[in-house]
Design a protein around this motif. Structure first.
Motif, mmCIF file in Angstrom:
data_model
loop_
_atom_site.group_PDB
_atom_site.id
_atom_site.type_symbol
_atom_site.label_atom_id
_atom_site.label_comp_id
_atom_site.label_asym_id
_atom_site.label_seq_id
_atom_site.Cartn_x
_atom_site.Cartn_y
_atom_site.Cartn_z
ATOM 1 N N THR A 1 0.815 -1.213 0.000
ATOM 2 C CA THR A 1 0.000 0.000 0.000
ATOM 3 C C THR A 1 0.851 1.267 0.000
ATOM 4 O O THR A 1 0.425 2.305 -0.498
ATOM 5 N N ALA B 1 1.596 2.849 -3.429
ATOM 6 C CA ALA B 1 0.289 2.991 -4.070
ATOM 7 C C ALA B 1 0.295 3.556 -5.491
ATOM 8 O O ALA B 1 -0.219 2.916 -6.394
ATOM 9 N N THR C 1 2.030 1.234 -8.049
ATOM 10 C CA THR C 1 1.323 -0.047 -8.107
ATOM 11 C C THR C 1 -0.012 0.103 -8.812
ATOM 12 O O THR C 1 -0.397 -0.723 -9.645
ATOM 13 N N ARG C 2 -0.725 1.157 -8.502
ATOM 14 C CA ARG C 2 -2.029 1.405 -9.126
ATOM 15 C C ARG C 2 -1.873 1.566 -10.635
ATOM 16 O O ARG C 2 -2.657 1.006 -11.408
ATOM 17 N N HIS D 1 -8.406 -4.125 -3.578
ATOM 18 C CA HIS D 1 -8.186 -3.017 -2.632
ATOM 19 C C HIS D 1 -8.271 -1.664 -3.337
ATOM 20 O O HIS D 1 -8.897 -0.726 -2.830
ATOM 21 N N TYR D 2 -7.659 -1.556 -4.513
ATOM 22 C CA TYR D 2 -7.631 -0.275 -5.225
ATOM 23 C C TYR D 2 -8.881 -0.025 -6.063
ATOM 24 O O TYR D 2 -9.327 1.119 -6.189
#
Length: 215
Positions: free
Chosen positions: A28, A31, A34-35, A72-73
């Motif tokens: 996380t 973020a 990764t997103r 999660h995202y």
């Protein structure tokens, strides 16, 4: 003693066990990168496999992350698809701005040239192909595509025309352009597939102009 494992797999005071299905703190904290990586993988998966055959697990694998992080995202596969579409169609959503720059009697040519300019660019073409292929083969994907197309593009265009039936006019013009794009880039029907872009603009612009502004 800190960091020891207690009965039934519990941990001691010195460590915190991550619950099943939750991303790690390290994941996380990374973020933004990764997103973006997940969205990139999603666009490629939807492009190659279509909506039906694409899975959250497959997207996660392509992105090099756990599927829990995708959830999660973004949430569901539909929400991942919508996020990927929103980013992919961002260039096309500036069409209303392009329409505003010039007289009404050239709006057909400007919209046609802008539309095919987006498709002719290899960078924007690949994600658009993913969207169209998925929308054609799946009702859920089509609904997501319609929501973005109608809410963010067509209504903005129709609002600038100031004519009766403006929304219908905009949708008919879009149908003309999207139909040719399907033949040229997806189905690759000749001679449309290899026709010179200027020739397409010359043929289509008057039709689009008629839909947009004729009485």
């Amino acid at each position: 003693m800190t960091g020891t494992t207690g009965p039934a797999g519990t941990t001691g005071a010195g460590s915190v066990r991550r619950g099943r299905g939750r991303p790690s703190r390290r994941e996380t904290e990374a973020a933004p990168a990764t997103r973006d990586r997940i969205l990139e993988a999603a666009r490629e998966e939807f492009s190659e496999r279509g909506y039906e055959k694409t899975s959250v697990r497959g997207i996660a694998k392509a992105a090099g992350v756990d599927s829990a992080l995708v959830h999660h995202y973004f949430g569901t596969k539909e929400q991942v698809f919508e996020a990927a579409i929103a980013l992919a169609v961002a260039p096309a959503l500036s069409a209303p701005d392009a329409l505003a720059e010039g007289p009404r009697d050239t709006v057909g040519e400007r919209l046609t040239r802008f539309f095919f300019g987006v498709w002719e660019n290899p960078v924007t073409r690949a994600p658009l192909l993913a969207i169209v292929r998925s929308a054609v083969n799946n009702d859920t994907a089509a609904a997501v595509f319609r929501k973005l197309l109608v809410a963010q593009l067509l209504r903005r265009i129709s609002g600038q025309l100031g004519l009766p039936d403006a929304e219908l006019r905009a949708e008919l013009a879009a149908a003309q352009l999207v139909g040719v794009a399907m033949l040229r880039y997806v189905i690759k029907v000749e001679p449309v597939a290899s026709a010179d872009m200027e020739q397409l603009v010359a043929r289509l612009a008057p039709v689009v102009q008629g839909h947009m502004t004729n009485p």
